[in-house]
Design a protein around this motif. Structure first.
Motif, short mmCIF file in Angstrom:
data_model
loop_
_atom_site.label_atom_id
_atom_site.label_comp_id
_atom_site.label_asym_id
_atom_site.label_seq_id
_atom_site.Cartn_x
_atom_site.Cartn_y
_atom_site.Cartn_z
N HIS A 1 15.58 -7.52 31.77
CA HIS A 1 16.85 -7.97 32.34
C HIS A 1 16.75 -9.34 32.99
CE1 HIS A 1 18.55 -3.61 32.54
NE2 HIS A 1 18.51 -4.10 31.32
N CYS A 2 15.54 -9.81 33.28
CA CYS A 2 15.39 -11.15 33.85
C CYS A 2 15.71 -12.23 32.82
CB CYS A 2 13.98 -11.35 34.40
SG CYS A 2 12.68 -11.19 33.16
N PHE A 3 15.65 -11.88 31.53
CA PHE A 3 15.95 -12.84 30.48
C PHE A 3 17.39 -12.76 30.00
CE2 PHE A 3 11.26 -12.20 29.41
CZ PHE A 3 10.87 -13.30 30.16
N LEU A 4 17.93 -11.57 29.95
CA LEU A 4 19.29 -11.38 29.44
C LEU A 4 19.89 -10.13 30.08
CD1 LEU A 4 21.44 -12.35 27.39
CD2 LEU A 4 20.42 -10.81 25.72
N TYR A 5 21.06 -10.30 30.65
CA TYR A 5 21.73 -9.17 31.29
C TYR A 5 23.22 -9.28 31.04
CZ TYR A 5 22.77 -5.61 34.82
OH TYR A 5 23.19 -4.49 35.46
N GLY A 6 23.74 -8.35 30.27
CA GLY A 6 25.16 -8.37 29.93
C GLY A 6 25.75 -6.98 29.97
N GLY A 7 26.86 -6.81 29.25
CA GLY A 7 27.58 -5.55 29.27
C GLY A 7 26.75 -4.36 28.82
N PHE A 8 25.90 -4.56 27.81
CA PHE A 8 25.06 -3.47 27.31
C PHE A 8 24.10 -3.00 28.38
CE2 PHE A 8 21.75 -1.92 24.17
CZ PHE A 8 22.52 -0.91 23.64
N ASP A 9 23.57 -3.96 29.14
CA ASP A 9 22.60 -3.64 30.19
C ASP A 9 23.28 -2.98 31.38
OD1 ASP A 9 20.35 -5.27 28.85
OD2 ASP A 9 22.03 -6.66 28.99
N ILE A 10 24.50 -3.41 31.68
CA ILE A 10 25.28 -2.77 32.73
C ILE A 10 25.52 -1.30 32.39
CG2 ILE A 10 27.57 -2.69 33.82
CD1 ILE A 10 27.59 -5.79 33.51
N GLN A 11 25.71 -1.01 31.12
CA GLN A 11 25.94 0.37 30.70
C GLN A 11 24.73 1.26 30.93
OE1 GLN A 11 28.81 2.00 29.82
NE2 GLN A 11 29.48 0.06 30.72
N MET A 12 23.54 0.71 30.83
CA MET A 12 22.34 1.49 31.13
C MET A 12 22.38 1.97 32.58
SD MET A 12 19.21 -0.42 29.17
CE MET A 12 19.91 -2.02 28.85
N ARG A 13 22.71 1.05 33.48
CA ARG A 13 22.78 1.42 34.89
C ARG A 13 23.87 2.46 35.13
NH1 ARG A 13 26.15 -0.15 38.60
NH2 ARG A 13 26.93 -1.94 37.43
N ARG A 14 25.03 2.27 34.52
CA ARG A 14 26.12 3.23 34.71
C ARG A 14 25.77 4.59 34.11
NH1 ARG A 14 31.34 -0.60 33.74
NH2 ARG A 14 31.35 -1.53 35.81
N THR A 15 25.04 4.60 33.03
CA THR A 15 24.62 5.87 32.44
C THR A 15 23.71 6.63 33.40
OG1 THR A 15 24.84 5.02 30.18
CG2 THR A 15 23.45 6.95 30.48
N HIS A 16 22.79 5.91 34.03
CA HIS A 16 21.96 6.55 35.06
C HIS A 16 22.83 7.14 36.16
CE1 HIS A 16 18.44 3.64 33.98
NE2 HIS A 16 18.47 4.69 33.18
N GLU A 17 23.81 6.38 36.61
CA GLU A 17 24.65 6.82 37.71
C GLU A 17 25.44 8.08 37.36
OE1 GLU A 17 27.00 3.40 38.50
OE2 GLU A 17 25.41 2.31 39.57
N VAL A 18 26.06 8.09 36.18
CA VAL A 18 26.88 9.26 35.84
C VAL A 18 26.01 10.48 35.60
CG1 VAL A 18 28.78 7.85 34.94
CG2 VAL A 18 27.05 8.74 33.35
N LEU A 19 24.83 10.30 35.03
CA LEU A 19 23.95 11.44 34.83
C LEU A 19 23.46 12.00 36.16
CD1 LEU A 19 21.90 10.30 31.71
CD2 LEU A 19 23.37 12.32 31.86
N ARG A 20 23.12 11.13 37.08
CA ARG A 20 22.67 11.60 38.40
C ARG A 20 23.80 12.31 39.15
NH1 ARG A 20 19.31 6.68 38.53
NH2 ARG A 20 20.99 5.54 39.58
N SER A 21 25.06 11.91 38.85
CA SER A 21 26.19 12.57 39.52
C SER A 21 26.35 14.02 39.09
CB SER A 21 27.49 11.80 39.22
OG SER A 21 27.94 12.03 37.89
N VAL A 22 25.74 14.41 37.96
CA VAL A 22 25.80 15.80 37.50
C VAL A 22 24.41 16.44 37.53
CG1 VAL A 22 27.93 15.61 36.17
CG2 VAL A 22 25.75 15.00 35.09
N GLY A 23 23.56 15.91 38.39
CA GLY A 23 22.28 16.56 38.65
C GLY A 23 21.15 16.28 37.68
N VAL A 24 21.27 15.23 36.87
CA VAL A 24 20.22 14.89 35.91
C VAL A 24 19.35 13.78 36.49
CG1 VAL A 24 19.71 14.02 33.60
CG2 VAL A 24 21.65 15.56 33.95
N ASP A 25 18.04 13.94 36.39
CA ASP A 25 17.09 12.93 36.84
C ASP A 25 16.99 11.86 35.76
OD1 ASP A 25 14.98 11.38 37.65
OD2 ASP A 25 13.48 12.98 37.62
#
Length: 329
Positions: free
Chosen positions: A11-35
């Motif tokens: 992400h230090c070289f390129l960070y865009g919408g696709f990379d933002i989605q990785m973070r959001r995927t982590h967030e939504v999964l953690r919201s339903v109890g997934v590590d």
């Protein structure tokens, strides 16, 4: 259930919408109890059941091969070329020359493919022979703010009746031509986004046009709340990119019920953008005429809100959890 993620590039070289989605995927999964979190490459004790790869690129081939040998399940969120005659010919040429060997090996080892729309799923089937039974549709996850009709959004921009283009600044996004088209159309335009690495000359060109014209603005480094403010008060959204997978700002436009202009390219014809106005991305005249039509007849080019209901975090979270639970059952 433990899921570890690997990005398409640092992400230090390129960070865009696709990379933002990785973070959001982590967030939504953690919201339903997934590590769910990034894979720790330096840990010798990293314990998990599912490896989630983002992007279909050759450098992931050895990692996927090793993960499968250790009994891990592999999920893939790819960025595929949309299925056209040209993409088919290039894919066949890649197979013949051997350039596609590593990505084809990855696809053979993947347990579930998470496509952002039906056209991407179609490309996985037709180009790579991936089985349809192992494909799930998980679109781009939007910030809940864009679905909150009561959200307070004080104006951030001093222009009236403006059109927004949001995204990193580089030639693929076509902002310089869009700026010139906006001037030609007599349309106020607001650009939101940071300079893409390695594209300083292109960003400088856009900056010169903005500096010379009071009807143009460029906001850099906005947070989600300020992006929402800019979009909330916009009259329309324009994204005449030459190439996209599923631009988040287009989905945000639909969520906020803004008329939408896009390039007449394959990405604009996915199910989430039905009703958007399409133009020739190579033609300043076509874009300018499109902007005029967009502002004159906004209701004609505003995709229906229900198209993006699947992008709500509270919709995606349980769906993703169920997909991964089935993978382990």
């Amino acid at each position: 259930m433990r899921i570890r993620t690997v990005p398409v590039q640092p992400h230090c070289f390129l960070y865009g919408g696709f990379d933002i989605q990785m973070r959001r995927t982590h967030e939504v999964l953690r919201s339903v109890g997934v590590d769910a979190r990034p894979l720790d490459w330096w840990s010798r004790d990293e314990q998990f059941e599912i490896l989630h790869i983002w992007g279909l690129t050759p450098q992931h081939q050895n990692l996927v091969r090793i993960a499968k040998s250790y009994g891990k399940k592999v999920a893939l969120t790819p960025l595929l070329p949309y299925f056209t005659l040209d993409s088919r010919l290039r894919h066949v040429a890649g197979i013949i020359t051997g350039r596609r060997r590593l990505v084809m090996d990855i696809m053979r080892r993947v347990d579930v493919l998470l496509a952002v729309n039906r056209l991407q799923a179609d490309a996985a089937i037709k180009l790579f022979g991936f089985p349809s039974r192992s494909i799930e549709i998980i679109p781009t996850i939007l910030d809940p703010l864009f679905f909150n009709p009561s959200a307070i959004a004080a104006p951030l921009c001093d222009l009236d009746n403006y059109v927004v283009c949001a995204g990193n600044i580089w030639p693929r996004k076509n902002q310089v031509r869009l700026a010139r088209a906006a001037l030609r159309a007599g349309c106020s335009m607001v650009f939101v986004g940071n300079e893409m690495g390695g594209e300083h000359a292109y960003a400088e060109e856009l900056q010169r046009i903005v500096d010379d014209n009071p009807s143009l603005r460029w906001f850099k480094g906005l947070n989600w709340e300020d992006l929402h403010r800019v979009l909330f008060h916009a009259s329309a959204v324009a994204l005449p990119s030459f190439e996209e997978c599923q631009p988040a700002s287009g989905l945000e436009a639909v969520a906020l019920q803004k008329p939408l202009l896009m390039a007449n390219e394959p990405y604009a014809h996915q199910e989430f953008f039905v009703g958007a106005l399409t133009v020739d991305a190579k033609s300043e005249k076509s874009i300018a005429e499109g902007l005029v039509r967009l502002l004159a007849n906004p209701a004609d080019y505003t995709p229906k809100l229900e198209l993006v209901n699947e992008c709500r975090p509270d919709f995606v979270a349980p769906k993703l959890r169920a997909i991964f639970e089935r993978l382990l059952s």
